[in-house]
Design a protein around this motif. Structure first.
Motif, PDB file in Angstrom:
ATOM      1  N   ILE A  74      12.394 -12.025  10.031  1.00  0.00           N
ATOM      2  CA  ILE A  74      11.545 -10.868   9.739  1.00  0.00           C
ATOM      3  C   ILE A  74      10.239 -11.351   9.128  1.00  0.00           C
ATOM      4  O   ILE A  74      10.237 -12.045   8.114  1.00  0.00           O
ATOM      5  CB  ILE A  74      12.264  -9.897   8.789  1.00  0.00           C
ATOM      6  CG1 ILE A  74      13.547  -9.392   9.448  1.00  0.00           C
ATOM      7  CG2 ILE A  74      11.347  -8.736   8.392  1.00  0.00           C
ATOM      8  CD1 ILE A  74      14.477  -8.667   8.509  1.00  0.00           C
ATOM      9  N   ILE A  75       9.148 -10.985   9.777  1.00  0.00           N
ATOM     10  CA  ILE A  75       7.817 -11.356   9.298  1.00  0.00           C
ATOM     11  C   ILE A  75       7.071 -10.071   8.964  1.00  0.00           C
ATOM     12  O   ILE A  75       6.732  -9.289   9.852  1.00  0.00           O
ATOM     13  CB  ILE A  75       7.038 -12.162  10.358  1.00  0.00           C
ATOM     14  CG1 ILE A  75       7.803 -13.428  10.729  1.00  0.00           C
ATOM     15  CG2 ILE A  75       5.628 -12.479   9.854  1.00  0.00           C
ATOM     16  CD1 ILE A  75       7.261 -14.147  11.940  1.00  0.00           C
ATOM     17  N   LYS A  76       6.842  -9.866   7.670  1.00  0.00           N
ATOM     18  CA  LYS A  76       6.131  -8.663   7.223  1.00  0.00           C
ATOM     19  C   LYS A  76       4.635  -8.874   7.455  1.00  0.00           C
ATOM     20  O   LYS A  76       4.070  -9.890   7.066  1.00  0.00           O
ATOM     21  CB  LYS A  76       6.414  -8.396   5.750  1.00  0.00           C
ATOM     22  CG  LYS A  76       5.900  -7.076   5.291  1.00  0.00           C
ATOM     23  CD  LYS A  76       6.228  -6.650   3.875  1.00  0.00           C
ATOM     24  CE  LYS A  76       6.984  -7.548   3.006  1.00  0.00           C
ATOM     25  NZ  LYS A  76       7.060  -7.114   1.608  1.00  0.00           N
ATOM     26  N   MET A  77       4.012  -7.888   8.098  1.00  0.00           N
ATOM     27  CA  MET A  77       2.586  -7.987   8.402  1.00  0.00           C
ATOM     28  C   MET A  77       1.744  -7.109   7.481  1.00  0.00           C
ATOM     29  O   MET A  77       0.645  -7.501   7.103  1.00  0.00           O
ATOM     30  CB  MET A  77       2.339  -7.611   9.863  1.00  0.00           C
ATOM     31  CG  MET A  77       3.048  -8.558  10.800  1.00  0.00           C
ATOM     32  SD  MET A  77       3.051  -8.121  12.548  1.00  0.00           S
ATOM     33  CE  MET A  77       1.963  -6.783  12.730  1.00  0.00           C
ATOM     34  N   LEU A  78       2.226  -5.936   7.148  1.00  0.00           N
ATOM     35  CA  LEU A  78       1.518  -5.022   6.258  1.00  0.00           C
ATOM     36  C   LEU A  78       2.464  -4.532   5.181  1.00  0.00           C
ATOM     37  O   LEU A  78       3.633  -4.279   5.447  1.00  0.00           O
ATOM     38  CB  LEU A  78       0.988  -3.797   7.023  1.00  0.00           C
ATOM     39  CG  LEU A  78      -0.098  -4.023   8.053  1.00  0.00           C
ATOM     40  CD1 LEU A  78      -0.372  -2.725   8.810  1.00  0.00           C
ATOM     41  CD2 LEU A  78      -1.366  -4.528   7.403  1.00  0.00           C
ATOM     42  N   ASP A  79       1.931  -4.371   3.987  1.00  0.00           N
ATOM     43  CA  ASP A  79       2.690  -3.862   2.847  1.00  0.00           C
ATOM     44  C   ASP A  79       1.650  -3.357   1.864  1.00  0.00           C
ATOM     45  O   ASP A  79       1.170  -4.111   1.018  1.00  0.00           O
ATOM     46  CB  ASP A  79       3.537  -4.980   2.238  1.00  0.00           C
ATOM     47  CG  ASP A  79       4.445  -4.502   1.113  1.00  0.00           C
ATOM     48  OD1 ASP A  79       4.271  -3.368   0.636  1.00  0.00           O
ATOM     49  OD2 ASP A  79       5.332  -5.274   0.716  1.00  0.00           O
ATOM     50  N   LYS A  80       1.259  -2.059   2.021  1.00  0.00           N
ATOM     51  CA  LYS A  80       0.149  -1.570   1.200  1.00  0.00           C
ATOM     52  C   LYS A  80       0.105  -0.052   1.157  1.00  0.00           C
ATOM     53  O   LYS A  80       0.726   0.627   1.969  1.00  0.00           O
ATOM     54  CB  LYS A  80      -1.173  -2.105   1.735  1.00  0.00           C
ATOM     55  CG  LYS A  80      -1.524  -1.584   3.114  1.00  0.00           C
ATOM     56  CD  LYS A  80      -2.851  -2.139   3.593  1.00  0.00           C
ATOM     57  CE  LYS A  80      -3.243  -1.468   4.904  1.00  0.00           C
ATOM     58  NZ  LYS A  80      -4.577  -1.811   5.297  1.00  0.00           N
ATOM     59  N   LYS A  81      -0.679   0.463   0.214  1.00  0.00           N
ATOM     60  CA  LYS A  81      -0.934   1.889   0.117  1.00  0.00           C
ATOM     61  C   LYS A  81      -1.953   2.266   1.190  1.00  0.00           C
ATOM     62  O   LYS A  81      -2.824   1.462   1.535  1.00  0.00           O
ATOM     63  CB  LYS A  81      -1.473   2.247  -1.260  1.00  0.00           C
ATOM     64  CG  LYS A  81      -0.437   2.072  -2.343  1.00  0.00           C
ATOM     65  CD  LYS A  81      -0.966   2.444  -3.693  1.00  0.00           C
ATOM     66  CE  LYS A  81       0.150   2.213  -4.713  1.00  0.00           C
ATOM     67  NZ  LYS A  81      -0.208   2.614  -6.044  1.00  0.00           N
ATOM     68  N   ILE A  82      -1.815   3.490   1.697  1.00  0.00           N
ATOM     69  CA  ILE A  82      -2.763   4.009   2.673  1.00  0.00           C
ATOM     70  C   ILE A  82      -3.172   5.413   2.260  1.00  0.00           C
ATOM     71  O   ILE A  82      -2.450   6.093   1.525  1.00  0.00           O
ATOM     72  CB  ILE A  82      -2.162   4.016   4.106  1.00  0.00           C
ATOM     73  CG1 ILE A  82      -0.841   4.789   4.150  1.00  0.00           C
ATOM     74  CG2 ILE A  82      -2.007   2.600   4.628  1.00  0.00           C
ATOM     75  CD1 ILE A  82      -0.234   4.944   5.545  1.00  0.00           C
ATOM     76  N   ASP A  83      -4.332   5.843   2.718  1.00  0.00           N
ATOM     77  CA  ASP A  83      -4.807   7.189   2.392  1.00  0.00           C
ATOM     78  C   ASP A  83      -4.098   8.256   3.203  1.00  0.00           C
ATOM     79  O   ASP A  83      -3.817   9.337   2.706  1.00  0.00           O
ATOM     80  CB  ASP A  83      -6.313   7.291   2.620  1.00  0.00           C
ATOM     81  CG  ASP A  83      -7.095   6.451   1.620  1.00  0.00           C
ATOM     82  OD1 ASP A  83      -6.624   6.286   0.477  1.00  0.00           O
ATOM     83  OD2 ASP A  83      -8.171   5.947   1.991  1.00  0.00           O
ATOM     84  N   ALA A  84      -3.845   7.947   4.482  1.00  0.00           N
ATOM     85  CA  ALA A  84      -3.220   8.930   5.359  1.00  0.00           C
ATOM     86  C   ALA A  84      -2.426   8.214   6.443  1.00  0.00           C
ATOM     87  O   ALA A  84      -2.745   7.080   6.812  1.00  0.00           O
ATOM     88  CB  ALA A  84      -4.289   9.812   5.995  1.00  0.00           C
ATOM     89  N   ASN A  85      -1.416   8.884   6.956  1.00  0.00           N
ATOM     90  CA  ASN A  85      -0.612   8.326   8.042  1.00  0.00           C
ATOM     91  C   ASN A  85      -1.434   8.252   9.322  1.00  0.00           C
ATOM     92  O   ASN A  85      -2.287   9.094   9.572  1.00  0.00           O
ATOM     93  CB  ASN A  85       0.612   9.202   8.306  1.00  0.00           C
ATOM     94  CG  ASN A  85       1.598   9.188   7.170  1.00  0.00           C
ATOM     95  OD1 ASN A  85       1.424   8.504   6.165  1.00  0.00           O
ATOM     96  ND2 ASN A  85       2.653   9.949   7.331  1.00  0.00           N
ATOM     97  N   SER A  86      -1.140   7.261  10.148  1.00  0.00           N
ATOM     98  CA  SER A  86      -1.724   7.172  11.482  1.00  0.00           C
ATOM     99  C   SER A  86      -0.876   7.932  12.487  1.00  0.00           C
ATOM    100  O   SER A  86      -1.368   8.353  13.523  1.00  0.00           O
ATOM    101  CB  SER A  86      -1.828   5.711  11.920  1.00  0.00           C
ATOM    102  OG  SER A  86      -2.736   5.013  11.106  1.00  0.00           O
ATOM    103  N   PHE A  87       0.409   8.077  12.212  1.00  0.00           N
ATOM    104  CA  PHE A  87       1.353   8.717  13.129  1.00  0.00           C
ATOM    105  C   PHE A  87       1.743  10.088  12.605  1.00  0.00           C
ATOM    106  O   PHE A  87       1.857  10.283  11.399  1.00  0.00           O
ATOM    107  CB  PHE A  87       2.604   7.841  13.299  1.00  0.00           C
ATOM    108  CG  PHE A  87       2.319   6.502  13.900  1.00  0.00           C
ATOM    109  CD1 PHE A  87       2.360   6.320  15.274  1.00  0.00           C
ATOM    110  CD2 PHE A  87       1.996   5.415  13.104  1.00  0.00           C
ATOM    111  CE1 PHE A  87       2.088   5.083  15.842  1.00  0.00           C
ATOM    112  CE2 PHE A  87       1.723   4.172  13.659  1.00  0.00           C
ATOM    113  CZ  PHE A  87       1.769   4.009  15.034  1.00  0.00           C
TER     114      PHE A  87
END
Length: 135
Positions: free
Chosen positions: A74-87
């Motif tokens: 398992i390679i984690k690419m993103l792990d962060k807060k976001i303002d809004a969902n993309s999906f």
């Protein structure tokens, strides 16, 4: 505040095509029921997943995912807060392939990452295009 984790992993050799289909169906239903948006894609023995939602829920889901014997490396690419969902919902390849809206959401996600995460955009874009064969 919303949160995102995305990763790639290798499918374990003992997981059958039926097992993958069953997993996709379960994940689609479960994640939509608990308010997780994103996508799970399987291609050529690998998984690519994006999880978006409440930080606590996303982190809890990722901890469960890391312990799942159906995949490894398992390679984690993103792990962060976001303002809004993309999906707008949770997708699996069975809905992605037939849904133009889902493709639009994946492109929207990539455009956000190009702006918000330029140091990782090329890698993320490359992997998504390999999984989806996007044009």
């Amino acid at each position: 505040m919303r949160y995102i984790i995305s990763y790639v992993s290798t499918v374990s050799a003992n997981v059958s095509n039926t097992g993958i289909k069953d997993l996709m169906n379960f994940v689609y239903s479960h994640n939509n029921n608990i308010g997780i948006t994103g996508i799970l894609i399987h291609s050529e023995g690998n998984f690519f997943q994006i999880l978006e939602g409440d930080e606590e829920t996303v982190r809890m889901m990722f901890e469960r995912i890391k312990k799942d014997p159906r995949h490894y490396n398992i390679i984690k690419m993103l792990d962060k807060k976001i303002d809004a969902n993309s999906f707008t919902e949770y997708h699996t390849p069975f809905t992605i392939i037939s849904s133009h809206n889902s493709h639009s959401e994946l492109h929207k996600f990539l455009q956000k990452e190009k702006i918000n995460n330029p140091e990782h955009y090329e890698s993320i874009s490359y992997l998504i295009q390999k999984f989806m064969n996007l044009t």
